[in-house]
Every structure is written in C-alpha cells, then in structure tokens.
Design a protein around this motif. Structure first.
Motif, PDB file in Angstrom:
ATOM      1  N   PRO A  95      57.554  35.888  31.422  1.00 56.26           N
ATOM      2  CA  PRO A  95      58.303  36.731  32.374  1.00 56.26           C
ATOM      3  C   PRO A  95      57.610  38.055  32.672  1.00 56.26           C
ATOM      4  O   PRO A  95      57.681  38.554  33.804  1.00 56.26           O
ATOM      5  CB  PRO A  95      59.643  36.961  31.651  1.00 56.26           C
ATOM      6  N   LEU A  96      56.931  38.630  31.684  1.00 56.62           N
ATOM      7  CA  LEU A  96      56.206  39.872  31.920  1.00 56.62           C
ATOM      8  C   LEU A  96      55.055  39.656  32.899  1.00 56.62           C
ATOM      9  O   LEU A  96      54.813  40.488  33.788  1.00 56.62           O
ATOM     10  CB  LEU A  96      55.671  40.423  30.603  1.00 56.62           C
ATOM     11  N   ALA A  97      54.331  38.535  32.737  1.00 50.55           N
ATOM     12  CA  ALA A  97      53.231  38.235  33.657  1.00 50.55           C
ATOM     13  C   ALA A  97      53.744  38.044  35.077  1.00 50.55           C
ATOM     14  O   ALA A  97      53.147  38.535  36.042  1.00 50.55           O
ATOM     15  CB  ALA A  97      52.480  36.999  33.181  1.00 50.55           C
ATOM     16  N   LYS A  98      54.850  37.313  35.210  1.00 54.18           N
ATOM     17  CA  LYS A  98      55.450  37.100  36.535  1.00 54.18           C
ATOM     18  C   LYS A  98      55.908  38.426  37.139  1.00 54.18           C
ATOM     19  O   LYS A  98      55.704  38.686  38.332  1.00 54.18           O
ATOM     20  CB  LYS A  98      56.641  36.154  36.406  1.00 54.18           C
ATOM     21  N   ALA A  99      56.492  39.282  36.305  1.00 58.53           N
ATOM     22  CA  ALA A  99      56.956  40.586  36.787  1.00 58.53           C
ATOM     23  C   ALA A  99      55.796  41.469  37.222  1.00 58.53           C
ATOM     24  O   ALA A  99      55.923  42.256  38.165  1.00 58.53           O
ATOM     25  CB  ALA A  99      57.762  41.278  35.694  1.00 58.53           C
ATOM     26  N   ALA A 100      54.650  41.344  36.535  1.00 57.41           N
ATOM     27  CA  ALA A 100      53.482  42.153  36.882  1.00 57.41           C
ATOM     28  C   ALA A 100      52.963  41.835  38.273  1.00 57.41           C
ATOM     29  O   ALA A 100      52.301  42.674  38.897  1.00 57.41           O
ATOM     30  CB  ALA A 100      52.381  41.933  35.845  1.00 57.41           C
ATOM     31  N   GLU A 101      53.241  40.631  38.753  1.00 58.13           N
ATOM     32  CA  GLU A 101      52.761  40.209  40.066  1.00 58.13           C
ATOM     33  C   GLU A 101      53.621  40.761  41.204  1.00 58.13           C
ATOM     34  O   GLU A 101      53.226  40.698  42.363  1.00 58.13           O
ATOM     35  CB  GLU A 101      52.756  38.679  40.142  1.00 58.13           C
ATOM     36  N   LYS A 102      54.798  41.277  40.871  1.00 58.26           N
ATOM     37  CA  LYS A 102      55.716  41.759  41.899  1.00 58.26           C
ATOM     38  C   LYS A 102      55.328  43.164  42.339  1.00 58.26           C
ATOM     39  O   LYS A 102      54.799  43.950  41.557  1.00 58.26           O
ATOM     40  CB  LYS A 102      57.157  41.753  41.369  1.00 58.26           C
ATOM     41  N   PRO A 103      55.579  43.511  43.593  1.00 60.26           N
ATOM     42  CA  PRO A 103      55.267  44.867  44.058  1.00 60.26           C
ATOM     43  C   PRO A 103      56.195  45.892  43.422  1.00 60.26           C
ATOM     44  O   PRO A 103      57.285  45.576  42.951  1.00 60.26           O
ATOM     45  CB  PRO A 103      55.488  44.778  45.572  1.00 60.26           C
ATOM     46  N   GLY A 104      55.736  47.113  43.408  1.00 64.73           N
ATOM     47  CA  GLY A 104      56.537  48.182  42.827  1.00 64.73           C
ATOM     48  C   GLY A 104      56.010  48.578  41.461  1.00 64.73           C
ATOM     49  O   GLY A 104      55.409  47.777  40.754  1.00 64.73           O
ATOM     50  N   ARG A 105      56.279  49.811  41.059  1.00 61.43           N
ATOM     51  CA  ARG A 105      55.731  50.338  39.823  1.00 61.43           C
ATOM     52  C   ARG A 105      56.687  50.204  38.641  1.00 61.43           C
ATOM     53  O   ARG A 105      56.319  50.560  37.524  1.00 61.43           O
ATOM     54  CB  ARG A 105      55.356  51.816  40.010  1.00 61.43           C
ATOM     55  N   ASP A 106      57.909  49.745  38.876  1.00 61.79           N
ATOM     56  CA  ASP A 106      58.906  49.693  37.811  1.00 61.79           C
ATOM     57  C   ASP A 106      58.890  48.309  37.161  1.00 61.79           C
ATOM     58  O   ASP A 106      59.541  47.375  37.623  1.00 61.79           O
ATOM     59  CB  ASP A 106      60.290  50.004  38.388  1.00 61.79           C
ATOM     60  N   LEU A 107      58.137  48.178  36.079  1.00 59.81           N
ATOM     61  CA  LEU A 107      58.018  46.882  35.410  1.00 59.81           C
ATOM     62  C   LEU A 107      59.367  46.401  34.897  1.00 59.81           C
ATOM     63  O   LEU A 107      59.676  45.206  34.984  1.00 59.81           O
ATOM     64  CB  LEU A 107      57.017  46.969  34.257  1.00 59.81           C
ATOM     65  N   ARG A 108      60.163  47.291  34.373  1.00 58.76           N
ATOM     66  CA  ARG A 108      61.466  46.896  33.823  1.00 58.76           C
ATOM     67  C   ARG A 108      62.358  46.290  34.909  1.00 58.76           C
ATOM     68  O   ARG A 108      63.014  45.271  34.691  1.00 58.76           O
ATOM     69  CB  ARG A 108      62.146  48.101  33.174  1.00 58.76           C
TER      70      ARG A 108
END
Length: 294
Positions: A95-108
């Motif tokens: 899930p962290l890897a998938k989230a890293a691919e999303k735009p925006g600076r807010d990983l959480r």
C-alpha cells in the motif's frame, strides 16, 4: 516527473527506496530477529537481502493492484528463496508503494485513499499470498479464514484481524502506527544525533516495547509476548542512556541470544520497522523531487 497536486517519485525511485529500507533493517541489530550481526530461526541475512531484490519489481509495478503485488512478490520470493522471509513486509509496503505513485505530497492521505479502494480481488490475492507464504502460527479464523474464498473486501477482512495482528491494524487505522510511532521514533533518534544503524534500532525497540509482538503472540501466546514487550522496554531505556556503541551492542546481543535460544522471533516489529523506513524514504523522495522540479 510533475503531476497535478505535486511531484511524484518514479517507479525506479520507489523501488530503490524499498530495497534501501530492507537493507537498512537487516543491517541494524534487532534483538530476536535476523540481522547482519547474527542469523537466526533457520534464516540468514542474505536470504532477506535477496528477498528484497526479488520482490522489488512486482511490489512497485504500477499496473498491478495492491493484492496482486503482494501475491506476485510472495510467489517470486518463495520460488527463489524457499521460505517466508517477507510476507509482513510486503503486506505493509505494497500500500505504501501504491500511495507513493499518487500525486500530492501527503503520503498519509494517499495511503488512506489506497486502502479505501481495496476490494474482494485484493482479498483473494492476499489470501493466496498468505497460504503460499505459510507464516508460522497462522492457525485458522472464525471469519474470513485465508483458506477459504473471501466473502468481503480486503479492508473488511483486515478489520476482523486487527485486534490480534499489528499488520492488519495498519490497514484499518490508515497506517497510524507507522506515521505516529515509527516515524516519530526515527525523528527523535535523529534529533538525539543517533547515527549509522542506531535510529533504525530505536525504531525497532520502540515498536517492540510498545506492543506485544503479533508474531510472538501467535506462536508463543499473549503472556510471552507481553513478557518480551516489558523486557524490550527496559532494554530500550538502557540503550538510550548509553552513548558507547560497543556497550549498546553487548546489551542488545545478549538479549538477541536469549530470544533466539527460546525460539522467539519478534517478526512483526521488524516488519513495522521496514515499513517505517520505506515511508521515510518516500517522504524524502517527494521533498527532494519537489526541490529539483521547483
């Protein structure tokens, strides 16, 4: 690479951040777990390093859903390493890897959005990955047993296990323990001018001393897991007071020897440590890319 809402890391950057997190964790002296100072539990540090390299490609494949990333990474690891070295790591890092691919600076926030999209297909793939990995002390569950076809989405299945499993708990809390405890422990260690492996060691000890380790509880029972948690709290406090690295190593190696002699492997605390390091790496990548790209 610039997308609406922020600068996103490339796949290669995410892949390297994942491998670096796995490498950092295995280099740190984590009592009871496999590390460069001592193998254990019929596993070697080399197997964990190989597993990181092997699993990195499916874990960071943008074409795959979270569940499929976990399933493919477990399958490749099992085929080439022959044992379960990274199921917990993959459950947390996909899930962290998938989230890293999303735009925006807010990983959480991105992680929360990824978790909200998990469905029955993800559950089916994760159940298959768990069966393939054959984690120690798995047993069976009254609801959403991994040996059966899932009747719900992955998030709901994790909710059923969250009270007894720290990895499942991350799914239902938006990875709260990674963001609120792991990253905080890492930042505190850095602020205290800890260097080399020590920030990672203190992340591990923070998890181990705050929560009874799920893997220990599954294999040895809740009472033993609580006993180890209490011992780890004393060890963490003593290590924090010491400034001599050699003396710290002696303290931790003695605890390590004791745990391994008793067959106790706090694997969940180690998995949470890898996820913390991966999250830290992703956050740094976003900040770096933002600086490079304006």
């Amino acid at each position: 690479m610039r997308k609406a809402g922020g600068v996103t890391p490339t796949r290669d950057q995410i892949r390297h951040a994942y491998i670096a997190a796995c490498l950092g964790e295995i280099q740190a002296l984590k009592p009871g777990n496999v590390h460069r100072f001592a193998d254990g539990h019929r596993m070697t540090a080399t197997q964990f390093l190989d597993s990181a390299e092997i699993s990195a490609d499916p874990l960071t494949d943008p074409a795959l859903r979270v569940g499929r990333r976990i399933r493919d990474a477990v399958a490749m690891t099992r085929e080439r390493v022959g044992t379960n070295t990274n199921l917990g790591i993959l459950l947390l890092c996909a899930p962290l890897a998938k989230a890293a691919e999303k735009p925006g600076r807010d990983l959480r926030r991105n992680v929360a959005q990824v978790l909200d999209t998990l469905d029955r297909d993800d559950a089916r793939d994760v159940f298959a990955a768990i069966r393939l990995a054959q984690p120690g002390g798995l047993g069976s569950a009254e609801k959403h047993d991994v040996s059966e076809e899932p009747e719900v989405g992955l998030l709901e299945a994790m909710q059923e296990a969250a009270h007894r499993d720290m990895i499942a708990r991350q799914y239902v809390t938006g990875f709260a323990d990674i963001f609120d405890i792991g990253l905080s422990a890492h930042a505190t260690a850095l602020a205290r001018d800890e260097k080399d492996m020590w920030p990672i060691v203190f992340v591990y000890l923070d998890f181990l001393s705050r929560f009874p380790d799920s893997h220990v509880a599954r294999k040895h029972g809740a009472a033993v897991a609580e006993q180890i948690r209490a011992e780890a709290e004393t060890i963490r406090e003593s290590a924090a007071e010491m400034r001599d690295g050699t003396e710290r190593e002696k303290l931790l190696l003695a605890f390590d020897k004791k745990l391994k002699a008793d067959g106790i492997n706090p694997g969940t605390s180690a998995d949470l440590t890898v996820a913390t390091l991966f999250a830290h790496g992703i956050i740094n990548l976003v900040l770096h890319n933002r600086g490079v790209n304006g």
